[in-house]
Design an enzyme around this catalytic site. Structure first.
Site, short mmCIF file in Angstrom:
data_model
loop_
_atom_site.label_atom_id
_atom_site.label_comp_id
_atom_site.label_asym_id
_atom_site.label_seq_id
_atom_site.Cartn_x
_atom_site.Cartn_y
_atom_site.Cartn_z
N HIS A 24 6.64 29.61 41.69
CA HIS A 24 7.31 29.70 42.99
C HIS A 24 8.61 30.31 42.97
O HIS A 24 9.35 30.05 41.95
CB HIS A 24 7.56 28.11 43.46
CG HIS A 24 7.73 28.07 44.83
ND1 HIS A 24 9.19 28.09 45.50
CD2 HIS A 24 6.99 27.50 45.97
CE1 HIS A 24 8.87 28.05 46.64
NE2 HIS A 24 7.68 27.63 47.14
N ASP A 73 7.99 22.27 36.86
CA ASP A 73 8.02 22.04 38.42
C ASP A 73 6.84 21.38 39.01
O ASP A 73 5.62 22.12 38.77
CB ASP A 73 7.97 23.54 38.94
CG ASP A 73 7.78 23.59 40.53
OD1 ASP A 73 7.40 22.61 41.19
OD2 ASP A 73 7.28 24.84 40.88
N GLN A 94 3.77 20.90 43.23
CA GLN A 94 2.44 20.50 43.73
C GLN A 94 1.59 19.70 42.90
O GLN A 94 0.68 18.75 43.25
CB GLN A 94 1.61 21.94 43.38
CG GLN A 94 2.07 23.05 44.18
CD GLN A 94 1.85 22.79 45.83
OE1 GLN A 94 0.90 21.91 46.18
NE2 GLN A 94 2.63 23.46 46.64
N LYS A 134 6.02 16.80 49.86
CA LYS A 134 4.55 17.43 49.53
C LYS A 134 3.81 16.17 48.87
O LYS A 134 2.62 16.24 48.79
CB LYS A 134 4.45 18.30 48.33
CG LYS A 134 4.92 19.86 48.74
CD LYS A 134 4.92 20.90 47.76
CE LYS A 134 5.18 22.25 48.29
NZ LYS A 134 6.19 22.84 49.10
N CYS A 171 5.65 31.81 48.95
CA CYS A 171 6.92 31.86 48.20
C CYS A 171 6.61 32.36 46.57
O CYS A 171 7.20 31.60 45.89
CB CYS A 171 7.63 30.50 48.12
SG CYS A 171 8.06 30.23 49.90
#
Lengths: 394, 133
Positions: free
Chosen positions: A112, A189, A192, A215, A353
């Site tokens: 991202h 990261d 998600q 999220k 993104c």
């Protein structure tokens, strides 16, 4: 599966929400928690001495414990930020002060922009080497290429555990192990992945994990940075202000201990409480159960999509976890998304993104379907019906 | 086709499906720009779809040609050009675009929240003419 827990579907009974990857809907308990805080014990934290101030501080610190428990970390290693983006920038900005020319940073092609750009800019600023680990056609990280990129000069490896366009779970544990062997730190990261997979930072052994509340079925405006004690102690304060100081003198300032050192100013209190409430909700269901159910639904989605002529998946459709991006041959994804929206289907269109990975697949944009705990087979069937209708327009 | 005929055609189509099938058809009938014209100078930046347009003054009248890689945007371009092409600045300024798009049931495309590129193109044309969006 759990649609009845989410008020938005009572407001919009026809809504088919397939954009959880952008932001998840909120269960009623999250809204009730935040509402109750504002109505019954609202106060700033770490400051007041009246009863409601103590209650607010206690609830805020409880939220920190809850987040720690969710990812198997120690509460003092949890920093509340406003988003994944801020969590990553906090870490990257520190490296932007300490990287030396010839030091190296590795990110991955599907990352991202919120991971890609902060580290790219840190490298540009310090004349360090910015390397991008490629993925195979399947979407899985090219581990051989990664091995070639990783050297003794690599200071940081930053990448997504579950990529937001391809929906591929990367072999992050192996990547972390390899990076550590070369003395590099690893920022994962988790924006998600935390919503789709059980997360255990102790088992992963990552140095940092960044993720967002929104999220994860929590509110917007709250993010988390987990860091190992040693890793966090190497970061410089990111912002200055109230609550992050120990003593301020005319000519210098000493800083509070971690995590307060990285939480300058009034934090997002209601949002932290809301996030904790979302985590309680998810833990009641169980992240393993959520993962299994989403895999079953992902397989069903892939099967139904594969039956449609002209569907071109980005990456191997068999390597998807809750997130599927694709194009329809010779039809612009924006056109399809518009006709889907007319039929109350919320899917995402654009580069999500993540422009570099679209460039890798020679695409400008794609359509993305991402699943959440409220989705079921009926949603998929409605989506497929709407998609076929959309294709018939062009 | 005159602008009046265009609006009348849309008014016959009661549901969104028919309207959009017609809009897409209008886009398909619109001549494409040549590859030589699809250059960065003619491109509208920052859009989800690729959008190009050319503009020239012919005997004091504005003449536009437009293209896009997205069908719906092409349809919207075709509609817009039918309304504003080969008119003087004053004539274009006297149009109430919002009212006309509403009559066709296409007013949602005049909103800046649409990121498909059509609004960005309108913005660029607005910079040239300063008309009422």
């Amino acid at each position: 599966m759990f649609k009845q827990d989410f008020p938005i579907f009572q407001t919009h009974p026809d809504l088919v929400y397939l954009d959880t990857g952008a932001s998840a809907q909120k269960p009623a308990v999250v809204l009730e928690t935040m509402d109750s805080f504002y109505r019954t014990f609202y106060s700033n934290v770490h400051r007041g001495n009246c009863e409601i101030a103590n209650q607010a501080t206690e609830a805020y610190e409880c939220a920190r414990h809850q987040v720690a428990q969710f990812i198997h970390a120690d509460p003092s290693d949890i920093i509340f930020t406003k988003s994944t983006t801020e969590s990553v920038n906090l870490v990257a900005s520190s490296f932007a002060e300490t990287l030396q020319p010839q030091d190296e940073v590795i990110v991955s092609a599907p990352d991202h922009h919120a991971v890609f750009v902060p580290f790219q800019q840190a490298c540009l600023k310090r004349r360090a080497v910015f390397k991008v680990a490629p993925v195979l056609e399947s979407g899985a990280l090219d581990l051989e290429a990664f091995d070639q990129l990783l050297t003794n000069r690599t200071k940081v490896v930053a990448m997504a555990h579950l990529t937001n366009v391809l929906g591929t779970v990367q072999p992050i544990k192996e990547i972390i192990k390899k990076a550590h062997q070369k003395g590099a730190m690893v920022l994962v990261d988790g924006a998600q992945s935390v919503a789709h997979l059980p997360t255990d930072v102790t088992e992963l052994d990552c140095d940092f994990l960044a993720f967002s509340g929104h999220k994860l079925y929590g509110p917007t405006g709250i993010g988390v940075l987990y860091g190992k004690k040693e890793a966090l102690s190497r970061l410089s304060p990111y912002q200055f202000g109230g609550d992050m100081i120990r003593e301020v003198f005319i000519d210098h300032t000493t800083f509070a201990d971690i995590p307060a050192r990285f939480e300058a100013g009034t934090p997002p209190i209601a949002e932290a409480l809301g996030l904790a409430s979302a985590l309680t909700y998810l833990q009641k269901i169980g992240m393993s159960v959520i993962h299994q159910e989403e895999m079953r639904l992902t397989d069903f989605l892939i099967k139904r999509l594969s039956e449609i002529d002209g569907v071109e998946f980005l990456g191997d459709p068999l390597l998807k976890t809750g997130i599927v991006s694709f194009n329809i041959k010779n039809i612009h994804a924006g056109d399809i998304a518009f006709i889907l929206a007319k039929q109350h289907i919320c899917a995402r269109v654009g580069h999500h993104c993540a422009m570099p990975i679209h460039q890798c697949y020679h695409k400008e944009v794609s359509l993305r379907v991402s699943l959440g705990v409220y989705n079921d087979e009926e949603d998929i069937e409605k989506f497929i019906f709407a998609l076929k209708k959309a294709i018939s327009f062009f | 086709m005159t602008p009046e005929e265009l609006i009348e055609n849309f008014s016959y189509l009661s549901d969104w499906e028919d309207k959009y099938r017609y809009l897409i058809e209008l886009g398909e009938e619109m001549p494409s720009l040549s590859e030589d014209e699809k250059i960065p100078e003619n491109k509208v930046d920052g859009c989800m779809s690729q959008v190009w347009f050319t503009h020239q003054m012919i005997q004091n009248k504005h003449h536009f040609e437009a293209d896009s890689d997205a069908h719906i945007v092409r349809g919207l371009e075709a509609v817009l050009l039918l309304l504003i092409n080969d008119k003087t600045t004053e004539e274009i300024r006297s149009l109430d675009l919002r009212k006309l798009f509403s009559e066709m049931g296409l007013e949602e495309h005049l909103s800046p929240t649409r990121r498909n590129g059509f609004f960005a193109m309108l913005d660029r044309i607005d910079q040239l003419i300063d008309f009422k969006k």
